[in-house]
Design an enzyme around this catalytic site. Structure first.
Site, PDB file in Angstrom:
ATOM      1  CG  HIS A  71      -9.796 -22.705  10.472  1.00 45.53           C
ATOM      2  ND1 HIS A  71     -10.358 -23.782   9.823  1.00 45.53           N
ATOM      3  CD2 HIS A  71     -10.808 -21.811  10.653  1.00 45.53           C
ATOM      4  CE1 HIS A  71     -11.653 -23.561   9.630  1.00 45.53           C
ATOM      5  NE2 HIS A  71     -11.948 -22.377  10.135  1.00 45.53           N
ATOM      6  CG  ASP A 128      -6.147  -5.559   1.636  1.00 43.38           C
ATOM      7  OD1 ASP A 128      -6.781  -4.776   0.923  1.00 43.38           O
ATOM      8  OD2 ASP A 128      -5.720  -5.247   2.771  1.00 43.38           O
ATOM      9  CG  ASP A 174      -0.252  -0.014   2.529  1.00 45.38           C
ATOM     10  OD1 ASP A 174       0.991   0.087   2.546  1.00 45.38           O
ATOM     11  OD2 ASP A 174      -0.936  -0.108   3.557  1.00 45.38           O
ATOM     12  CB  CYS A 197      -7.094 -26.019   6.958  1.00 49.58           C
ATOM     13  SG  CYS A 197      -7.428 -25.817   8.718  1.00 49.58           S
ATOM     14  CB  CYS A 209     -10.010 -28.666  10.187  1.00 47.55           C
ATOM     15  SG  CYS A 209     -10.658 -27.033  10.595  1.00 47.55           S
ATOM     16  CB  CYS A 236     -12.209 -26.769   7.307  1.00 45.78           C
ATOM     17  SG  CYS A 236     -10.656 -25.931   6.963  1.00 45.78           S
TER      18      CYS A 236
HETATM   19 ZN   LIG Z   1      -9.693 -25.637   9.022  1.00 49.71          ZN
END
Ligand SMILES: [Zn+2]
Length: 379
Positions: A337, A268, A94, A308, A311, A306
């Site tokens: 996560h 963002d 930025d 990820c 998880c 999820c």
């Molecule tokens: Zn997750």
């Protein structure tokens, strides 16, 4: 060859949302996309390998913070920001303007630039279009942002008009001061608050300067969601079809979907990592605050849907324990996560555009997440 180019793959037949690819000197990424924020040259608690595992193609870093600490001269000496932080994919910086306007209360805006005090030690500092370009050129980001005025919300029409005109003059000065056009692309920022006439004027001024991409600024500053959507409804169509469109500071799941529907390509926000540090998780059924007693013996994952790292390997009970005991591993697992959740959401959005069903996807997602409930807010 321009540093930054945009390739439109297709539009969603239900909404007109754009599926595309942005090409940069540090690789290409598909859009619409979410950019994790690495304020201090690090996405808090995440290693670059983590971000790559969730397929982040671009991250954002903050010019203001890196200018103050460690200083852009040190980052230039290190070989640029990519090398300094060990990130070889794209980086957007930025302009520093937003932090000057939001962190510093001792500021004075002049035509030349902004006088303000360093929020760390109170020193007097001055940021101008030329200075912002000098810092961003030293950082070596792939996408740089023009130095603009960030007006407060709400602002009167008269105030906003003067601000938009100054932002256009500053944009011209940024283009003149930018010294590395082969390797770094500079985006213009369309301002104008909620006033259609001023958004139109700002877009016209900036498009005449032929930037390789454009951002919508001045949203997500406290206005209601319907105001944001209305402003996008009349602003996005003013933006060139063949260049990337970036909506600054937006990262709640509903706004990512609503923004994509209105033709935005890049987003963002610090939201996923900020709420993670308070023990708040995005899930497909809405936000979950892990510290509650109800999770003490809950040995299931944060989100059944999820896949990820967090998880797959850890339970709600374990995460609650980490947060109750103030263990830093909890911050890392929660950040992982939440970022994965948004990166995955954007992947779903892109797939829905491919299949011409983004409106159906929105309905399904909003229903499950709980946005359709009466009085739903703060998601
Ligand atoms: Zn997750």
């Amino acid at each position: 060859m321009a540093a930054i180019t945009y390739e439109l793959i297709k539009k969603d037949k239900q909404t007109g949302a754009r599926l595309g690819i942005v090409h940069t000197p540090h690789g290409s990424f598909e859009t619409p996309t979410f950019m994790p924020v690495g304020t201090q040259a690090t996405v808090k608690t995440m290693a670059p390998e983590d971000l790559k595992a969730m397929e982040a193609g671009i991250i954002l870093s903050n010019t203001y913070h890196l200018w103050l600490r460690p200083g852009h001269d040190i980052i230039r000496e290190a070989g640029g920001l990519h090398k300094f932080m060990n990130w070889d994919r794209a980086i957007l910086t930025d302009s520093g303007g937003f932090q000057v306007f939001s962190l510093s209360d001792m500021r004075k805006i002049e035509e030349e630039g902004v006088h303000f005090r360093n929020h760390l030690n109170g020193d007097k500092l001055f940021l101008s279009p030329e200075k912002s370009m000098e810092i961003q050129n030293a950082l070596g980001s792939d996408i740089m942002m023009a130095f603009d005025e960030c007006p407060p919300y709400p602002a009167s029409f008269e105030y906003m008009k003067a601000s938009v005109e100054r932002t256009s003059r500053w944009a011209e000065r940024c283009l003149e001061a930018h010294t590395n056009t082969e390797k770094q692309g500079l985006f213009g920022i369309i301002q104008g608050g909620e006033y259609e006439e001023l958004r139109r004027q700002s877009a016209k001024d900036l498009i005449s300067l032929d930037f390789p991409g454009y951002a919508v600024g001045g949203l997500s500053v406290g206005e209601p969601k319907d105001v944001m959507n209305r402003v996008l409804d009349f602003t996005a169509p003013l933006m060139p079809e063949n260049k990337p469109r970036y909506l600054m500071g937006v990262g709640s799941p509903d706004s990512l979907i609503d923004g994509s529907i209105r033709g935005i390509d890049m987003f963002d926000c610090v939201l996923p990592t900020r709420i993670a540090r308070n023990g708040t998780f995005f899930t497909s059924k809405g936000r979950l605050v892990i510290k509650g007693a109800a999770f003490a013996r809950d040995f299931g994952p944060i989100d059944e849907k999820c896949d990820c790292y967090t998880c797959k390997n850890y339970s709600r009970a374990y995460l609650r324990h980490l947060f109750k005991a103030d263990e830093t591993f909890g911050l890392r697992l929660a950040s992982y996560h939440n970022l994965h959740f948004l990166m995955n959401l954007m992947k779903d959005v892109r797939q829905a555009i491919r299949e011409d069903r983004l409106l159906d996807f929105k309905e399904e997602f909003f229903e499950e997440y709980g946005y359709n409930k009466p009085n739903a807010k703060n998601f």
